[in-house]
Write an enzyme that holds these catalytic residues in place. Structure first.
Site, short mmCIF file in Angstrom:
data_model
loop_
_atom_site.label_atom_id
_atom_site.label_comp_id
_atom_site.label_asym_id
_atom_site.label_seq_id
_atom_site.Cartn_x
_atom_site.Cartn_y
_atom_site.Cartn_z
N SER A 152 -42.22 -18.79 44.69
CA SER A 152 -42.53 -20.05 43.95
C SER A 152 -44.01 -20.06 44.60
CB SER A 152 -41.44 -20.72 46.25
OG SER A 152 -42.15 -22.00 46.26
N TYR A 165 -42.77 -21.39 55.73
CA TYR A 165 -42.15 -21.11 54.85
C TYR A 165 -42.82 -19.99 53.57
CZ TYR A 165 -39.19 -21.86 50.13
OH TYR A 165 -39.62 -21.12 48.69
#
Ligand SMILES: NC(=O)c1ccc[n+]([C@@H]2O[C@H](COP(=O)([O-])OP(=O)(O)OC[C@H]3O[C@@H](n4cnc5c(N)ncnc54)[C@H](O)[C@@H]3O)[C@@H](O)[C@H]2O)c1
Length: 263
Positions: A152, A165
């Site tokens: 990501s 995260y």
């Protein structure tokens, strides 16, 4: 199957490749399953959401694409092993793993507790480690393969509100680079994509939520292209890294982010 032209020769950039996709019931994994099917892959689709996975399998079957479905949790070693074993049992080999399954908790460090940390590390971190491990063990006897992990922008740069995260996505980036070096001489390529914000179910619900439209507009402005990405745009990058067109690429973490990380 539709990827067969009647001559017995499968067509497409993934023709005949046996591919396992984790988290294939929704979002980026679902879009990747659809693209891989059209590109001639022989698919094992896995997810912990059995109902949604069955819907994806049924839809692909309706389009003429047969797939194998495995329900399980990537953070469980037995389940992760079963996902890879299904490819070998059904098709005799494994060529590609898309390590996509994950959760995206958005918490700052004052909101997050130890259980939040453990949960995201178990799924996004340990689950990716386990599926990569069993995939590599299955690929090595056949002389190689390709893995594409889902990192990501949060796995390459700091963000607000991503105290659990974000670090888990740095695990994805790190696992990609270390495994790439470890396995390069044995024919296994390991790459990752690093998407910006993508229009998955969670994001689609935002316009109906209080403050959601404003939040979404702010996220769009953070991407230089002035919009968020579509799951199919991430799937296209995954396809490229998975197929033989990327034969000299390993250890790469490819941003698919509308220019976010270039700022
Ligand atoms: N959506 C984004 O904006 C975005 C951005 C960057 C990276 N990513 C990454 O892309 C990947 C897919 O995310 P998405 O946005 O498509 O999410 P999603 O929630 O739409 O899909 C994730 C899928 O993974 C499955 N899953 C979750 N935990 C699992 C587990 N323990 N075992 C098996 N399956 C499990 C879910 O059931 C779901 O089908 C994730 O790794 C995520 O971190 C997403």
């Amino acid at each position: 199957m539709r990827d067969d032209d009647g001559s017995g020769t499968a067509r497409g950039t993934l023709a005949g490749k046996v591919c396992v996709i984790t988290g294939a019931a929704h979002g980026i994994g679902e879009a990747t399953a659809e693209l891989f099917a059209r590109e001639g892959a022989r698919l094992v689709l896995t997810d912990r959401d059995a109902g949604a996975l069955a819907e994806v399998v049924a839809r692909l079957a309706g389009e003429g694409f047969g797939t194998v479905a495995v329900t399980g949790d990537v953070s469980d070693p037995g389940d992760a092993r079963a996902m890879i074993a299904a490819a070998v049992d059904q098709y005799g080999r494994l060529d590609v793993l898309v390590a996509n399954a994950g959760i995206i908790p958005l918490l700052d460090i004052t909101e997050a507790d130890a259980d939040d940390w453990d949960e995201v590390m178990a799924i996004d971190g340990r689950g990716m480690f386990l599926t990569c491990k069993y995939a590599i063990e299955a690929m090595e006897p056949n002389g190689g393969g390709a893995i594409v992990c889902l990192s990501s922008i949060s796995g390459l740069a700091g963000q607000r509100g991503q105290s659990t995260y974000g670090p888990a996505k740095f695990v994805a980036t790190g696992l990609t680079m270390h495994l790439a070096v470890e396995w390069a001489s044995r024919g296994i390529r390991v790459n990752a994509v690093a998407p910006g914000t993508v229009r998955t179910d969670r994001v689609r619900r935002l316009p109906q939520e209080p403050g959601g439209p404003e939040y979404l507009a702010a996220i769009e402005r953070m991407h230089p292209m002035g919009r968020i990405g579509e799951p199919a745009e991430v799937a296209a990058a995954i396809r490229f890294l998975a197929c033989d067109e990327a034969s000299f690429i390993t250890g790469a973490v490819l941003p698919v982010d509308g220019g976010y990380l270039a700022q």
